[in-house]
Design an enzyme around this catalytic site. Structure first.
Site, short mmCIF file in Angstrom:
data_model
loop_
_atom_site.label_atom_id
_atom_site.label_comp_id
_atom_site.label_asym_id
_atom_site.label_seq_id
_atom_site.Cartn_x
_atom_site.Cartn_y
_atom_site.Cartn_z
N ARG A 53 51.13 45.99 46.34
CA ARG A 53 50.79 45.05 45.50
C ARG A 53 49.36 44.76 45.01
NH1 ARG A 53 47.81 42.87 48.62
NH2 ARG A 53 47.41 41.19 47.07
N GLY A 54 48.89 43.86 44.36
CA GLY A 54 47.46 43.75 44.09
C GLY A 54 47.05 44.43 42.81
N ARG A 90 56.47 44.90 36.88
CA ARG A 90 55.77 43.67 36.97
C ARG A 90 54.92 43.37 35.88
NH1 ARG A 90 52.77 42.35 42.58
NH2 ARG A 90 53.29 40.19 41.82
N ASP A 247 44.27 39.57 38.52
CA ASP A 247 45.31 40.68 37.86
C ASP A 247 45.04 40.95 36.27
OD1 ASP A 247 46.35 38.93 40.36
OD2 ASP A 247 47.56 40.76 40.15
N ASN A 257 44.90 35.03 37.97
CA ASN A 257 45.17 35.52 39.54
C ASN A 257 46.22 34.56 40.18
OD1 ASN A 257 43.85 36.94 41.58
ND2 ASN A 257 43.30 35.09 42.54
N LYS A 258 46.29 34.93 41.38
CA LYS A 258 47.57 34.37 42.18
C LYS A 258 47.66 32.91 41.86
CE LYS A 258 49.75 36.13 43.77
NZ LYS A 258 51.02 36.50 43.06
C1 LIG Z 1 42.66 42.90 43.82
S1 LIG Z 1 43.98 42.23 42.73
C2 LIG Z 1 44.66 41.27 43.88
C3 LIG Z 1 45.41 40.19 43.12
O1 LIG Z 1 46.83 40.69 43.24
C4 LIG Z 1 47.39 39.55 44.01
O2 LIG Z 1 48.74 39.46 43.39
P1 LIG Z 1 50.03 40.23 44.06
O3 LIG Z 1 49.85 39.96 45.44
O4 LIG Z 1 51.34 39.31 43.41
O5 LIG Z 1 50.17 41.56 43.57
C5 LIG Z 1 46.64 38.39 43.72
O6 LIG Z 1 46.58 37.93 42.31
C6 LIG Z 1 45.52 39.20 43.88
O7 LIG Z 1 44.41 38.18 43.84
#
Ligand SMILES: CSC[C@H]1O[C@H](OP(=O)(O)O)[C@H](O)[C@@H]1O
Length: 365
Positions: A53-54, A90, A247, A257-258
């Protein structure tokens, strides 16, 4: 980055070819579990269920997903179908679409017999580029942190610079080095003392489970806080700046973002705390202007709110329900911080205000 003194990336091709291995992030911080991904369906599962993820890592994983798909067929239709399947995993991180479209451009321009080798090569290039972009973000962010530390008389062991971050935008969210944490790692290695307030980041707890684990592995001082504590810390002068990942960032500098990032940006704005997003260029969606209206926000399973995962006293990883059986739960996974609340966007080309972001990438040579 290092895990128990051994260097790792988050994703890598296996030596014998035809598969990739990933760190299964759903098992961290309690267990370091490496998973072998041997086909597109397994890669879609890994992205959808957040084993990887990320945003940048999702892009890298999709690139390898395209390479894995060639084994199922190298015709134009196969390449197009594999991309469509990966895009369903996603919706929010634009890096997924960016990587799929880049791989399709490369592959569809080649004769079928050359596509397998080219796919594995291009996926590896995307990964190496990600690492270089993040290292550059780290250096530009370090310059900002040095200036901030100097202005505030901080940066010493006795008075470390206080940085708040939300979710995980560390090396685990990328192929390596991270985005929001890259300047923090660069500062730590340059001897600029920092302390990180780590938002736990409900409901998946990427901060408590992943960011804290990364920072501990690297020896960076940090304190885990509840998501609701950040505003209070800012009110009491305990936060010198906020750095988050993203994101998807629009051409106008809106930052997706999150979930919860927007609330931190509001608190930062209200307390004159600089708020930065660390963003490699594949995370910028130049086709979008208004993030709140245009960016698709992933709605994840309500069970992520109902349940928490942890480790028992005897080391068993367990999932426990924390809510009443009859209660509903909503689980939007991201929110959008409007550009007006963003001090700067830290990119591989330097730091730009939202209004200057377009020029940073589109000045005529
Ligand atoms: C460096 S991008 C990381 C970004 O992605 C995360 O989302 P997820 O854990 O759901 O993939 C989160 O928004 C982070 O800031």
């Amino acid at each position: 980055m290092k895990i128990n003194q051994a260097f790792f990336r988050t994703i890598w091709p296996v030596v014998e070819g035809g598969a990739v291995e990933i760190i299964d992030q759903t098992q961290l911080p309690h267990r370091l579990h490496i998973v072998r991904i041997e086909n597109v369906e397994a890669m879609v599962h890994a992205i959808k269920h957040m084993q990887v993820r990320g945003a940048p890592l999702i892009g890298a994983a999709a690139a390898y997903g395209m390479a894995l798909g060639i084994a199922d067929g190298a015709l134009d239709g196969d390449v197009e179908r594999t991309g469509e399947v990966l895009l369903q995993s996603r919706p929010t991180a634009v890096n997924l679409r960016w990587a799929v479209q880049r791989m399709q451009r490369v592959l569809l321009a080649l004769p079928e017999e050359e596509r397998a080798v080219a796919a594995w090569r291009e996926a590896a290039v995307i990964c190496d580029e990600d690492v270089a972009l993040n290292q550059a973000i780290g250096q530009h962010g370090l310059s900002m942190l040095r200036a901030l530390a100097s202005a505030r008389g901080r940066g010493s062991a006795a008075q470390p610079l206080q940085i708040l971050t939300h979710c995980n935008a560390g090396w685990l969210a990328t192929v390596d080095w991270g985005t929001a944490l890259a300047p923090i790692y660069a500062a730590h290695e340059a001897g600029l003392a920092v302390h990180v307030w780590v938002d736990e980041t409900r409901p998946r707890n990427q901060g408590a489970a992943l960011t804290a684990w990364e920072l501990a592995q690297h020896g960076v001082p940090h304190t885990i806080i509840s998501d609701n504590a950040g505003g209070h810390l800012m009110q009491h002068g305990k936060v010198d700046c906020v750095i988050v990942g993203a994101d998807r960032v629009t051409a106008s500098g809106d930052v997706c973002n999150k979930i919860g990032t927007y609330l931190k940006a509001l608190a930062a704005h209200d307390n004159a705390v600089p708020f930065y997003a660390a963003v490699p260029s594949p995370t910028i969606d130049w086709s979008m202007q208004d993030g709140r209206r245009e960016i698709p926000i992933e709605e994840r399973d309500a069970d992520e709110v109902h349940y928490m995962q942890g480790v028992t006293a005897d080391g068993a990883v367990q999932r426990l329900r924390i809510t009443p059986p009859g209660s509903a739960a909503a689980n939007p996974a991201f929110d959008v911080t409007p550009a007006r609340l963003v001090t700067g966007i830290i990119t591989e080309r330097g730091i730009a205000s939202p209004a200057a972001l377009h020029a940073l990438f589109h000045t005529s040579d």
